[in-house]
Design an enzyme around this catalytic site. Structure first.
Site, PDB file in Angstrom:
ATOM      1  N   PRO A 153      -5.334  16.181 -14.978  1.00 19.90           N
ATOM      2  CA  PRO A 153      -6.451  15.293 -15.324  1.00 19.90           C
ATOM      3  C   PRO A 153      -7.542  15.345 -14.255  1.00 19.90           C
ATOM      4  CG  PRO A 153      -4.597  14.012 -14.511  1.00 19.90           C
ATOM      5  CD  PRO A 153      -4.116  15.425 -14.662  1.00 19.90           C
ATOM      6  N   GLY A 154      -8.772  15.113 -14.680  1.00 20.10           N
ATOM      7  CA  GLY A 154      -9.896  15.192 -13.757  1.00 20.10           C
ATOM      8  C   GLY A 154     -10.303  13.865 -13.159  1.00 20.10           C
TER       9      GLY A 154
ATOM     10  N   GLY B 173       5.912 -20.658  12.848  1.00 14.45           N
ATOM     11  CA  GLY B 173       6.313 -22.051  12.741  1.00 14.45           C
ATOM     12  C   GLY B 173       7.732 -22.254  12.269  1.00 14.45           C
TER      13      GLY B 173
ATOM     14  N   SER C 232       7.364 -10.019  12.476  1.00 12.42           N
ATOM     15  CA  SER C 232       7.774  -8.720  11.918  1.00 12.42           C
ATOM     16  C   SER C 232       7.845  -8.780  10.390  1.00 12.42           C
ATOM     17  CB  SER C 232       9.108  -8.259  12.499  1.00 12.42           C
ATOM     18  OG  SER C 232      10.082  -9.277  12.517  1.00 12.42           O
TER      19      SER C 232
END
Length: 605
Positions: free
Chosen positions: A27-28, A385, A456
């Site tokens: 697909p383009g 917290g 993290s």
């Protein structure tokens, strides 16, 4: 082709009297650039379709640039829908001139422009009367006759090992496909990355032994010497071996909705090898229209950039412009197994060959035994917290009271020093955890019990740190509260500022938090006090046997029996000034309610 999925790569097979063809119809649309790159990665020639009414578009530039990156040297420029512009030669010549100017330094060996009307069939199989002004070949005639020279057999011999064939004790062969060069019995070869050399004894196939194997053939080689070769190794010509490294500069096309993040661990698949990969530095992003180099920290969907990458072990390679099969790779997300990018190795970084690991005589086991403890990493994760730092601080006091050697890495503290150059974007958060993980790993090697208190937010990064250390040395502690509860606490006023738009990329508000799916410990601090939560951590360590081993000759606190609490205890080796200092330190760390009279000079079993 009419029935093909416009979003997918449709492969079609056909042949003429002269050639066999495999057509990858891609697909383009810009959002399917990844599909186009997939189809082009194994092609010898590219057909670039341009709408005669629109001329050279951004996606034309992007696709042509990718074609050049992937090493395709021959391009057919099909200027389609010529019937809609009245077969005007001026339109055709203008588009051809624009395209040739844009691709002038792309390294294409040939560009054949053909005016076509796919609907009417003009210049597809035969020349059309509608374009009498065009004196070139029609599309199919050109495809049948274009010279696609392959120099693969003239290149040095390379065969990645896909399988070690050991049907019985008397036979050991190495199976794979010859991807360049030729090989004969008696040729001297080298196995990489080990660097061991031997001689080819036989070239074995299902139809019998061969006198020579050439590029494209799948064979099994037997060698004269017993050398260690595994899947993923590469057998090369001894006098022209491939390179070996674990750090590279690479050109990368990103194919995922999730941005590429430097520092995050991905899986690289190159040949038959699967290795862990990190982008250590993004050099720049490439504007596909102007080819300008733009500063950027990440790559988004369909973006192309040049990056430095590091692997967890050495691989065998050739630069992509020398050997496409030896220098191309794909990038896989380790959490989802989705293919998220493709890369081309440009060259190995010089520092990779100049830096070597130094062997040390004092091992991590000896350091731990000197401290009389088992090193472990307690990783406290949770929303801001939640109480991570408070619980970690109490746990460290308990461990110090038990005579353990510890250190706490706290998120806020580390950002004042080691990570003071990082912000709070996803890319910076990934780098933040990567650096802290490396520091914590060094502390594990030093024999310490290290407590890490960081939000993290991403599972992928926590998983990376877990894999840095040995099994059982990473203990994930999820300090769990709801977002509503964390906002109620908001001791630092950060949530209020984030809600007001004063803080960007705040976890839980406009940046995601991915809670652990299977932590070793989950502490709900809405139900537990900080002291109770800390006691659960200590209890876990004791149950897991991680607090065994002691320090003979050191004082440790032991909770006395009820009958002894009323009486005065004693201090071993009284009178020593160093001992008094040690006692004062232990007393400060003792849990409330524990008299410090019950001190003994003993080891902890």
């Amino acid at each position: 082709m009419k029935a093909s999925n416009p979003r997918a790569v449709a492969y079609r097979f056909f042949s003429t009297d002269r050639r066999k063809f495999i057509v990858a119809d891609t697909p383009g649309h810009e959002q399917y650039t990844r599909n186009m790159a997939t189809g082009a990665s194994t092609a010898d020639l590219a057909i670039v379709m341009i709408d005669a009414r629109k001329g050279v578009l951004t996606q034309t530039r992007r696709h042509s640039f990718i074609v050049s990156l992937l090493g395709i040297k021959h391009v057919v420029l099909c200027i389609n829908k010529m019937d809609l512009v009245g077969y005007d030669p001026d339109v055709f010549e203008e588009i051809e001139a624009d395209y040739r100017e844009f691709t002038s330094d792309f390294g294409f060996e040939s560009i054949q422009a053909i005016p076509v009307s796919a609907l009417a069939g003009d210049n597809v199989v035969t020349n059309s009367e509608q374009t009498a002004w065009y004196d070139g070949p029609p599309l199919m005639e050109y495809l049948d006759t274009v010279e696609i020279a392959s120099d693969a057999q003239q290149k040095p011999f390379r065969m990645p090992v896909q399988w070690v064939n050991r049907p019985n004790l008397d036979f050991r062969g190495f199976a794979g496909q010859v991807i360049s060069g030729t090989v004969k019995p008696g040729d001297k070869v080298r196995a990489l990355p080990s660097g061991r050399s031997s001689t080819v004894s036989r070239i074995v196939t299902m139809g019998g032994d061969l006198d020579e194997a050439v590029e494209g053939q799948s064979v099994t080689l037997t060698l004269a010497d017993e050398i260690d070769i595994s899947r993923g190794d590469v057998i090369c010509a001894d006098q022209s071996p491939a390179e070996v490294s674990d750090q590279f500069q690479s050109t990368m096309l990103w194919m995922s909705d999730s941005a590429m993040l430097p520092g995050r661990s991905y899986m690289m698949k190159i040949g038959a090898s699967d290795v862990q990969m990190q982008v250590t530095e993004q050099k720049y992003r490439i504007d596909v229209n102007t080819r300008a180099h733009e500063a950027a920290k990440t790559l988004g969907l369909n973006e192309i950039g040049v990056v430095n990458i590091a692997l967890d072990r050495e691989i065998t390679f050739d630069p992509y412009n020398e050997n496409r099969r030896m220098g191309g790779f794909i990038v896989i997300d380790r959490m989802t197994n989705e293919t998220v990018g493709l890369g081309l190795i440009n060259f190995a970084l010089r520092r990779a060959s100049n830096i070597h690991r130094q062997a040390m005589d004092v091992s991590r086991e000896l350091r731990a035994s000197m401290k009389g403890q088992k090193p472990v990493m307690l990783w406290f994760t949770g929303l801001s917290g939640a109480g991570k730092s408070t619980v970690a601080n109490i746990v460290e006091k308990r461990l110090a009271a038990l005579g353990k050697h510890t250190y706490t890495l706290d998120g806020d503290n580390v950002r004042h020093g080691l990570n003071n150059d990082l912000g709070f974007t996803d890319a910076d958060r990934v780098e933040n955890i990567r650096r802290v993980g490396e520091v914590a790993k060094l502390m594990i090697d030093a024999g310490l019990i290290v407590l890490v208190s960081f939000i993290s937010p991403f599972r992928a990064e926590r998983r990376i740190v877990r894999q840095m250390v040995q099994d059982g040395e990473f203990i994930e502690v999820h300090v769990d509260v709801s977002l509503e509860e964390a906002e109620k606490r908001d001791v630092k006023g950060l949530y209020k500022k984030a809600r007001a738009g004063e803080i960007k990329n705040f976890t839980g508000i406009d940046s995601p938090y991915e809670p652990p799916t299977d932590p070793e410990l989950r502490l709900d601090t809405t139900q537990l006090s900080a002291e109770d939560a800390a006691e659960q951590v200590i209890a876990y360590l004791q149950t897991a046997g991680l607090l065994r081993g002691g320090l003979a000759g050191w004082a440790v606190i032991r909770r006395p029996s009820a009958s002894r609490r009323a009486g005065a205890g004693h201090v071993g080796r009284p009178g020593s000034s160093s001992w008094r200092r040690r006692f004062a330190s232990l007393r400060a760390c003792a849990p409330s309610g524990w008299p410090c009279g019950a001190l003994e000079r003993r080891g902890v079993s």
